[in-house]
Motif scaffolding. Structure first.
Motif, PDB file in Angstrom:
ATOM      1  N   ALA A  60      30.801 -84.935 136.283  1.00 58.20           N
ATOM      2  CA  ALA A  60      31.393 -86.192 135.807  1.00 58.20           C
ATOM      3  C   ALA A  60      31.302 -87.272 136.877  1.00 58.20           C
ATOM      4  CB  ALA A  60      32.844 -85.964 135.401  1.00 58.20           C
ATOM      5  N   LEU A  61      31.633 -86.921 138.110  1.00 59.65           N
ATOM      6  CA  LEU A  61      31.571 -87.888 139.196  1.00 59.65           C
ATOM      7  C   LEU A  61      30.137 -88.350 139.437  1.00 59.65           C
ATOM      8  CD1 LEU A  61      32.906 -89.460 141.488  1.00 59.65           C
ATOM      9  CD2 LEU A  61      32.611 -87.439 142.926  1.00 59.65           C
ATOM     10  N   LEU A  62      29.207 -87.420 139.476  1.00 59.19           N
ATOM     11  CA  LEU A  62      27.810 -87.784 139.737  1.00 59.19           C
ATOM     12  C   LEU A  62      27.203 -88.575 138.590  1.00 59.19           C
ATOM     13  CD1 LEU A  62      26.487 -84.594 141.531  1.00 59.19           C
ATOM     14  CD2 LEU A  62      26.969 -86.837 142.523  1.00 59.19           C
ATOM     15  N   GLY A  63      27.580 -88.270 137.370  1.00 57.63           N
ATOM     16  CA  GLY A  63      27.090 -89.048 136.233  1.00 57.63           C
ATOM     17  C   GLY A  63      27.505 -90.498 136.330  1.00 57.63           C
ATOM     18  N   ARG A  64      28.747 -90.741 136.743  1.00 60.81           N
ATOM     19  CA  ARG A  64      29.226 -92.114 136.896  1.00 60.81           C
ATOM     20  C   ARG A  64      28.582 -92.789 138.105  1.00 60.81           C
ATOM     21  NH1 ARG A  64      30.684 -94.805 132.902  1.00 60.81           N
ATOM     22  NH2 ARG A  64      31.169 -96.322 134.485  1.00 60.81           N
ATOM     23  N   LEU A  65      28.483 -92.079 139.215  1.00 64.77           N
ATOM     24  CA  LEU A  65      27.865 -92.675 140.407  1.00 64.77           C
ATOM     25  C   LEU A  65      26.389 -92.975 140.182  1.00 64.77           C
ATOM     26  CD1 LEU A  65      29.404 -90.638 143.368  1.00 64.77           C
ATOM     27  CD2 LEU A  65      29.665 -93.089 142.950  1.00 64.77           C
ATOM     28  N   ALA A  66      25.712 -92.049 139.527  1.00 67.18           N
ATOM     29  CA  ALA A  66      24.267 -92.203 139.315  1.00 67.18           C
ATOM     30  C   ALA A  66      23.953 -93.214 138.230  1.00 67.18           C
ATOM     31  CB  ALA A  66      23.639 -90.856 138.966  1.00 67.18           C
ATOM     32  N   GLY A  67      24.861 -93.389 137.294  1.00 64.57           N
ATOM     33  CA  GLY A  67      24.637 -94.364 136.238  1.00 64.57           C
ATOM     34  C   GLY A  67      24.075 -93.784 134.961  1.00 64.57           C
ATOM     35  N   SER A  68      23.788 -92.493 134.934  1.00 61.22           N
ATOM     36  CA  SER A  68      23.311 -91.882 133.689  1.00 61.22           C
ATOM     37  C   SER A  68      23.603 -90.386 133.717  1.00 61.22           C
ATOM     38  CB  SER A  68      21.811 -92.113 133.499  1.00 61.22           C
ATOM     39  OG  SER A  68      21.054 -91.253 134.316  1.00 61.22           O
ATOM     40  N   THR A  69      23.735 -89.839 132.544  1.00 61.29           N
ATOM     41  CA  THR A  69      23.987 -88.407 132.422  1.00 61.29           C
ATOM     42  C   THR A  69      22.809 -87.604 132.964  1.00 61.29           C
ATOM     43  OG1 THR A  69      25.367 -88.827 130.490  1.00 61.29           O
ATOM     44  CG2 THR A  69      24.613 -86.580 130.809  1.00 61.29           C
ATOM     45  N   ALA A  70      21.597 -88.048 132.667  1.00 60.42           N
ATOM     46  CA  ALA A  70      20.408 -87.311 133.120  1.00 60.42           C
ATOM     47  C   ALA A  70      20.330 -87.276 134.638  1.00 60.42           C
ATOM     48  CB  ALA A  70      19.143 -87.929 132.539  1.00 60.42           C
ATOM     49  N   ASP A  71      20.522 -88.432 135.284  1.00 58.67           N
ATOM     50  CA  ASP A  71      20.511 -88.463 136.749  1.00 58.67           C
ATOM     51  C   ASP A  71      21.676 -87.660 137.317  1.00 58.67           C
ATOM     52  OD1 ASP A  71      18.189 -89.978 137.022  1.00 58.67           O
ATOM     53  OD2 ASP A  71      19.277 -91.887 136.979  1.00 58.67           O
ATOM     54  N   GLY A  72      22.825 -87.750 136.656  1.00 56.50           N
ATOM     55  CA  GLY A  72      23.985 -86.982 137.103  1.00 56.50           C
ATOM     56  C   GLY A  72      23.746 -85.489 137.019  1.00 56.50           C
ATOM     57  N   ASP A  73      23.093 -85.045 135.937  1.00 56.63           N
ATOM     58  CA  ASP A  73      22.783 -83.620 135.792  1.00 56.63           C
ATOM     59  C   ASP A  73      21.812 -83.154 136.875  1.00 56.63           C
ATOM     60  OD1 ASP A  73      24.444 -83.456 133.613  1.00 56.63           O
ATOM     61  OD2 ASP A  73      22.823 -83.464 132.130  1.00 56.63           O
ATOM     62  N   GLU A  74      20.801 -83.981 137.145  1.00 57.45           N
ATOM     63  CA  GLU A  74      19.832 -83.635 138.185  1.00 57.45           C
ATOM     64  C   GLU A  74      20.516 -83.548 139.548  1.00 57.45           C
ATOM     65  OE1 GLU A  74      15.986 -85.661 140.312  1.00 57.45           O
ATOM     66  OE2 GLU A  74      16.279 -86.062 138.183  1.00 57.45           O
ATOM     67  N   LEU A  75      21.376 -84.505 139.843  1.00 59.87           N
ATOM     68  CA  LEU A  75      22.103 -84.494 141.111  1.00 59.87           C
ATOM     69  C   LEU A  75      23.070 -83.314 141.196  1.00 59.87           C
ATOM     70  CD1 LEU A  75      22.818 -88.290 141.580  1.00 59.87           C
ATOM     71  CD2 LEU A  75      21.518 -86.829 143.147  1.00 59.87           C
ATOM     72  N   THR A  76      23.686 -82.963 140.083  1.00 59.81           N
ATOM     73  CA  THR A  76      24.606 -81.822 140.072  1.00 59.81           C
ATOM     74  C   THR A  76      23.863 -80.539 140.420  1.00 59.81           C
ATOM     75  OG1 THR A  76      26.021 -82.893 138.421  1.00 59.81           O
ATOM     76  CG2 THR A  76      26.224 -80.498 138.645  1.00 59.81           C
ATOM     77  N   GLN A  77      22.706 -80.373 139.812  1.00 61.49           N
ATOM     78  CA  GLN A  77      21.885 -79.191 140.110  1.00 61.49           C
ATOM     79  C   GLN A  77      21.496 -79.171 141.589  1.00 61.49           C
ATOM     80  OE1 GLN A  77      18.273 -79.075 137.773  1.00 61.49           O
ATOM     81  NE2 GLN A  77      18.530 -76.887 137.454  1.00 61.49           N
ATOM     82  N   GLU A  78      21.083 -80.321 142.096  1.00 59.51           N
ATOM     83  CA  GLU A  78      20.700 -80.424 143.506  1.00 59.51           C
ATOM     84  C   GLU A  78      21.900 -80.170 144.423  1.00 59.51           C
ATOM     85  OE1 GLU A  78      18.529 -83.764 146.327  1.00 59.51           O
ATOM     86  OE2 GLU A  78      18.396 -83.958 144.148  1.00 59.51           O
ATOM     87  N   ALA A  79      23.066 -80.664 144.027  1.00 59.95           N
ATOM     88  CA  ALA A  79      24.271 -80.473 144.843  1.00 59.95           C
ATOM     89  C   ALA A  79      24.645 -78.999 144.944  1.00 59.95           C
ATOM     90  CB  ALA A  79      25.430 -81.278 144.260  1.00 59.95           C
ATOM     91  N   PHE A  80      24.584 -78.280 143.826  1.00 57.88           N
ATOM     92  CA  PHE A  80      24.939 -76.863 143.877  1.00 57.88           C
ATOM     93  C   PHE A  80      23.866 -76.034 144.583  1.00 57.88           C
ATOM     94  CE2 PHE A  80      28.213 -77.968 140.757  1.00 57.88           C
ATOM     95  CZ  PHE A  80      29.279 -77.302 141.332  1.00 57.88           C
TER      96      PHE A  80
END
Length: 189
Positions: A40-60
């Motif tokens: 949720a945090l990354l989706g808002r920071l990134a500006g899109s759900t797709a970018d947020g999902d990609e960043l979430t995967q990278e973060a974990f």
């Protein structure tokens, strides 16, 4: 009882130790537990759900690699959020995130699949849309400070360090963000 169910009541620290020892199911349990907040945090920071999902995967993925060197006294959720935020901010600085933020797709899906009990709109969905609009109206620096504080639960000094600002600058940006959100969300009070 499934492995997933058996790990649901295990503390973060036990799961971390098991994950450090190579237990991928323990790490998966940590992802299930903390992933929604990070996403949720990354989706808002990134500006899109797709970018947020990609960043979430990278973060974990980053967290899995760095788990053995995680300070034992570090709060796990805060540690995960700091990894996630650093990745998001690096991506923003590189200019790789370009999509405009929209209402969270999960809210859209939930509203679309919910049975129509009344003719009135789902107030939670409408309120989420209004908050999303209020956040989108903020300047980037204010939105980032607000998200890190309110969604990420970070302290002022942590936000200042992450964003390269002074504590006073962070407080000023938070005050501006809160004033704008307060005004735009007035009808929901």
């Amino acid at each position: 009882m499934t492995e997933e169910g058996a790990l649901a009541d295990v503390s973060d620290e036990v799961l971390v130790q098991r994950a450090v020892d190579g237990d991928t199911e323990a790490f998966a349990a940590l992802i299930r537990r903390h992933g929604p907040v990070v996403r949720a945090l990354l989706g808002r920071l990134a500006g899109s759900t797709a970018d947020g999902d990609e960043l979430t995967q990278e973060a974990f993925f980053t967290a899995w690699r760095e788990l053995p060197s995680r300070p034992a006294d570090a709060d796990l959720r805060g540690w995960l959020l700091r990894i996630a935020i650093r990745l998001a901010l690096a991506r923003l600085r590189e200019g790789r995130v370009v999509e405009v933020a929209e209402v969270d797709a999960e809210c859209e899906d939930a509203a679309a699949s919910a049975p129509e009990e009344t003719t009135e709109p789902d107030t939670r969905h409408v309120r989420t849309r209004a908050l999303s609009g209020a956040l989108d109206a903020l300047p980037d620096d204010e939105r980032h400070c607000w998200l890190l504080r309110e969604m990420g639960g970070l302290e002022i000094d942590e936000i200042a360090e992450l964003l390269g600002l002074t504590n006073t600058d962070v407080r000023a940006r938070l005050a501006g963000a809160r004033a704008t959100i307060y005004t735009r969300m007035e009808e929901w009070r």
